[in-house]
Design an enzyme around this catalytic site. Sequence first.
Site, PDB file in Angstrom:
ATOM      1  N   GLU A 165     -18.359   2.133  43.379  1.00 20.60           N
ATOM      2  CA  GLU A 165     -19.629   2.219  42.655  1.00 20.60           C
ATOM      3  C   GLU A 165     -19.831   3.589  42.037  1.00 20.60           C
ATOM      4  O   GLU A 165     -20.309   3.706  40.916  1.00 20.60           O
ATOM      5  CB  GLU A 165     -20.801   1.914  43.592  1.00 20.60           C
ATOM      6  CG  GLU A 165     -22.135   2.092  42.882  1.00 20.60           C
ATOM      7  CD  GLU A 165     -23.349   1.738  43.714  1.00 20.60           C
ATOM      8  OE1 GLU A 165     -24.458   1.775  43.162  1.00 20.60           O
ATOM      9  OE2 GLU A 165     -23.199   1.440  44.915  1.00 20.60           O
ATOM     10  N   ASP A 197     -24.569   0.664  50.498  1.00 18.73           N
ATOM     11  CA  ASP A 197     -25.407  -0.379  49.911  1.00 18.73           C
ATOM     12  C   ASP A 197     -26.791  -0.269  50.546  1.00 18.73           C
ATOM     13  O   ASP A 197     -26.923  -0.330  51.769  1.00 18.73           O
ATOM     14  CB  ASP A 197     -24.783  -1.747  50.206  1.00 18.73           C
ATOM     15  CG  ASP A 197     -25.509  -2.883  49.514  1.00 18.73           C
ATOM     16  OD1 ASP A 197     -25.985  -2.677  48.389  1.00 18.73           O
ATOM     17  OD2 ASP A 197     -25.586  -3.983  50.096  1.00 18.73           O
ATOM     18  N   HIS A 257     -36.693  -4.390  43.794  1.00 22.41           N
ATOM     19  CA  HIS A 257     -36.367  -4.710  42.395  1.00 22.41           C
ATOM     20  C   HIS A 257     -37.010  -6.028  41.965  1.00 22.41           C
ATOM     21  O   HIS A 257     -36.419  -6.803  41.229  1.00 22.41           O
ATOM     22  CB  HIS A 257     -34.853  -4.806  42.202  1.00 22.41           C
ATOM     23  CG  HIS A 257     -34.121  -3.536  42.507  1.00 22.41           C
ATOM     24  ND1 HIS A 257     -34.038  -2.481  41.626  1.00 22.41           N
ATOM     25  CD2 HIS A 257     -33.457  -3.136  43.614  1.00 22.41           C
ATOM     26  CE1 HIS A 257     -33.346  -1.498  42.166  1.00 22.41           C
ATOM     27  NE2 HIS A 257     -32.978  -1.866  43.377  1.00 22.41           N
ATOM     28  N   ASP A 269     -21.435  -5.002  44.980  1.00 22.51           N
ATOM     29  CA  ASP A 269     -22.474  -5.458  45.908  1.00 22.51           C
ATOM     30  C   ASP A 269     -22.135  -6.802  46.544  1.00 22.51           C
ATOM     31  O   ASP A 269     -22.547  -7.082  47.663  1.00 22.51           O
ATOM     32  CB  ASP A 269     -23.816  -5.630  45.181  1.00 22.51           C
ATOM     33  CG  ASP A 269     -24.402  -4.331  44.674  1.00 22.51           C
ATOM     34  OD1 ASP A 269     -24.507  -3.387  45.475  1.00 22.51           O
ATOM     35  OD2 ASP A 269     -24.760  -4.260  43.488  1.00 22.51           O
ATOM     36  N   THR A 299     -29.138   2.314  49.090  1.00 19.92           N
ATOM     37  CA  THR A 299     -29.395   3.750  48.998  1.00 19.92           C
ATOM     38  C   THR A 299     -30.884   4.071  49.002  1.00 19.92           C
ATOM     39  O   THR A 299     -31.328   5.031  49.652  1.00 19.92           O
ATOM     40  CB  THR A 299     -28.734   4.349  47.739  1.00 19.92           C
ATOM     41  OG1 THR A 299     -27.325   4.107  47.791  1.00 19.92           O
ATOM     42  CG2 THR A 299     -28.970   5.844  47.646  1.00 19.92           C
ATOM     43  N   ASP A 324     -23.456   8.689  49.693  1.00 14.12           N
ATOM     44  CA  ASP A 324     -22.745   7.754  48.809  1.00 14.12           C
ATOM     45  C   ASP A 324     -21.421   8.376  48.342  1.00 14.12           C
ATOM     46  O   ASP A 324     -20.356   7.749  48.416  1.00 14.12           O
ATOM     47  CB  ASP A 324     -23.578   7.438  47.553  1.00 14.12           C
ATOM     48  CG  ASP A 324     -24.871   6.707  47.842  1.00 14.12           C
ATOM     49  OD1 ASP A 324     -24.920   5.496  47.614  1.00 14.12           O
ATOM     50  OD2 ASP A 324     -25.838   7.349  48.288  1.00 14.12           O
TER      51      ASP A 324
END
Length: 306
Positions: A73, A119, A195, A244, A121, A50
């Site tokens: 990010e 995107d 999530h 995102d 991770t 990242d």
Amino acid sequence: MAQSVALLTRIMASSVSVTVQAGKIIRDVLSKGGLNIVEKGKNDLQTEADRSAQKCIIASLSKQFPNITIIGEEEPSSCVVPSEWIVTEADQEVLKLKLPVHLEDINPKDVCIWVDPLDGTAEYTQGLVEHVTVLVGIAIGTTAIGGVIHQPYYKNDKSGSLGRTLWGIDGAGFGGFAPKPPPEGKRIITTTRSHSDGIVQSAISSLNPDDIVRVGGAGHKVILLLEGKAHAYVFASRGCKRWDTCAPEAVLRSIGGVLTDLYGERYPYNPETTYANVRGVLATAPGQSHQWYLNRIPDEVKQKLQ
């Protein structure tokens, strides 16, 4: 690069080239095994990939376009960026693109680039590399206009090489993929794999899907819409950020799809906006009734995201 080419075209062409280099960095980090994972928050990881991919993207674009705003990010770093990470090439196919008149002469001060260097991770750390994308979104004023989605681990069947780059400019064109409509007579919803909670599940259940595809990364989910593998992307949560969705929204809109919050409003992407997409995400493939999905999602779900 020819300066006579419009600014937006040059930014897009450079972004396509720099995401390819970022994808190579991501593969190199994983192959060497030194992920150096940092936990930024609950279910929010950061790796060496990242950090390194973001340095590559921001340093490369800042060098070529010093007067535009770039928001990434990951936290900015003062570390020296290796010279081989600085990309100055531009994709030649994109440079040939003809823009509509209203996009030909834009002020650099009106441009904001949103960067998600990796995107997906969580999936990357778990070895689910096909979920990973590199996202560079270009906003003019408040509106997502251009987007680049690079898949570092996409395997090209003909050559056997890794990496694919999809791009689109709303109102101007797209490249790197062939859009396909989703299957008729059924409803396939894509959503988060890591999530989920009761609110997320309630929103999906209200749509009576025939199939639910749970994958990581907003970029990956929108690719499913681009390729006709899902009808809608539904995420009734505050967990998504502007970096995102900026690139995926622009690419999706370039082929006639739609991305909004769960109230049907587009997110603003100007530098002063907040980063969190607090009212969730609803994206629909071209030909789908976006309003139908908005109408079906329960009010109590929407109110939880106010």
